[in-house]
Design a protein around this motif. Structure first.
Motif, PDB file in Angstrom:
ATOM      1  N   VAL A 204      41.366  13.390  10.822  1.00  0.00           N
ATOM      2  CA  VAL A 204      40.505  13.449  11.789  1.00  0.00           C
ATOM      3  C   VAL A 204      39.083  13.284  11.061  1.00  0.00           C
ATOM      4  CG1 VAL A 204      39.372  14.329  13.912  1.00  0.00           C
ATOM      5  CG2 VAL A 204      41.937  14.012  13.841  1.00  0.00           C
ATOM      6  N   ASP A 205      38.639  14.259  10.302  1.00  0.00           N
ATOM      7  CA  ASP A 205      37.468  14.341   9.952  1.00  0.00           C
ATOM      8  C   ASP A 205      37.096  12.935   8.873  1.00  0.00           C
ATOM      9  OD1 ASP A 205      36.944  16.802  10.959  1.00  0.00           O
ATOM     10  OD2 ASP A 205      37.728  17.905   9.102  1.00  0.00           O
ATOM     11  N   SER A 206      38.122  12.540   8.066  1.00  0.00           N
ATOM     12  CA  SER A 206      37.875  11.326   7.443  1.00  0.00           C
ATOM     13  C   SER A 206      37.694  10.112   8.212  1.00  0.00           C
ATOM     14  CB  SER A 206      39.117  11.346   6.342  1.00  0.00           C
ATOM     15  OG  SER A 206      40.257  10.679   6.804  1.00  0.00           O
TER      16      SER A 206
ATOM     17  N   GLU B 213      48.985   5.186   9.659  1.00  0.00           N
ATOM     18  CA  GLU B 213      50.530   5.313   9.213  1.00  0.00           C
ATOM     19  C   GLU B 213      51.002   6.466   8.918  1.00  0.00           C
ATOM     20  OE1 GLU B 213      50.405   2.005   6.423  1.00  0.00           O
ATOM     21  OE2 GLU B 213      49.911   0.441   7.965  1.00  0.00           O
ATOM     22  N   TYR B 214      50.115   7.204   8.039  1.00  0.00           N
ATOM     23  CA  TYR B 214      50.476   8.505   7.567  1.00  0.00           C
ATOM     24  C   TYR B 214      50.780   9.470   8.830  1.00  0.00           C
ATOM     25  CZ  TYR B 214      50.564  13.328   5.553  1.00  0.00           C
ATOM     26  OH  TYR B 214      50.902  14.603   5.185  1.00  0.00           O
ATOM     27  N   LEU B 215      49.973   9.399   9.787  1.00  0.00           N
ATOM     28  CA  LEU B 215      50.136  10.407  11.014  1.00  0.00           C
ATOM     29  C   LEU B 215      51.482   9.856  11.923  1.00  0.00           C
ATOM     30  CD1 LEU B 215      46.481  10.430  12.470  1.00  0.00           C
ATOM     31  CD2 LEU B 215      47.892  12.304  11.414  1.00  0.00           C
TER      32      LEU B 215
ATOM     33  N   LEU C  92      48.316   9.185  19.324  1.00  0.00           N
ATOM     34  CA  LEU C  92      49.230   9.995  18.308  1.00  0.00           C
ATOM     35  C   LEU C  92      48.804  11.049  17.782  1.00  0.00           C
ATOM     36  CD1 LEU C  92      51.558   9.013  16.247  1.00  0.00           C
ATOM     37  CD2 LEU C  92      50.059   8.013  14.589  1.00  0.00           C
ATOM     38  N   ILE C  93      47.715  11.504  17.510  1.00  0.00           N
ATOM     39  CA  ILE C  93      47.262  12.971  17.390  1.00  0.00           C
ATOM     40  C   ILE C  93      47.625  13.815  18.661  1.00  0.00           C
ATOM     41  CG2 ILE C  93      45.064  14.348  17.167  1.00  0.00           C
ATOM     42  CD1 ILE C  93      43.941  11.791  15.313  1.00  0.00           C
ATOM     43  N   GLU C  94      47.203  13.374  19.723  1.00  0.00           N
ATOM     44  CA  GLU C  94      47.679  13.912  20.849  1.00  0.00           C
ATOM     45  C   GLU C  94      49.279  14.357  20.779  1.00  0.00           C
ATOM     46  OE1 GLU C  94      46.080  12.337  24.436  1.00  0.00           O
ATOM     47  OE2 GLU C  94      43.956  12.713  23.589  1.00  0.00           O
TER      48      GLU C  94
END
Length: 115
Positions: A70-72, A88-90, A10-12
């Motif tokens: 990502v840090d959290s 879910e936020y992402l 999802l981040i990618e």
């Protein structure tokens, strides 16, 4: 704790969409500037220019939020519940990014066809 593969994917995807959004908004701004010099009182051009600037701001802001997430979730004390919430936020953010990208591309195309 390692980031789950679903969230990593999802981040990618978010980063790809953000890059494309930034590119479309930048190209649109580059097309809008000369038109604004020729037609400085054109309300539609001013609105388009403002939206594209806001899109660039949104992209930068979103990148910062993604890095914070990502840090959290990478910390050793991240719980499954926190990881779920951040995922879910992402996913919600992805929808917002796609919406901004569609509008930026639409406005860029409109500027390309400006009379």
């Amino acid at each position: 704790m390692p980031i789950p593969s679903e969230i990593q994917a999802l981040i990618e995807r978010l980063n790809r969409e953000l890059n494309e959004t930034e590119q479309a908004a930048t190209e649109g701004l580059n097309r809008a500037r000369p038109l604004l010099f020729r037609f400085p009182d054109n309300a539609i051009l001013i609105q388009i220019f403002a939206f594209l600037n806001n899109a660039i701001f949104f992209v930068d802001n979103s990148r910062g939020r993604i890095q914070t997430i990502v840090d959290s979730i990478s910390s050793a004390d991240a719980t499954a519940e926190v990881i779920q919430e951040r995922g879910e936020y992402l996913a919600t953010l992805l929808g917002q990014v796609i919406e901004v990208k569609i509008n930026a591309n639409r406005l860029k195309t409109r500027l390309e066809n400006w009379p």
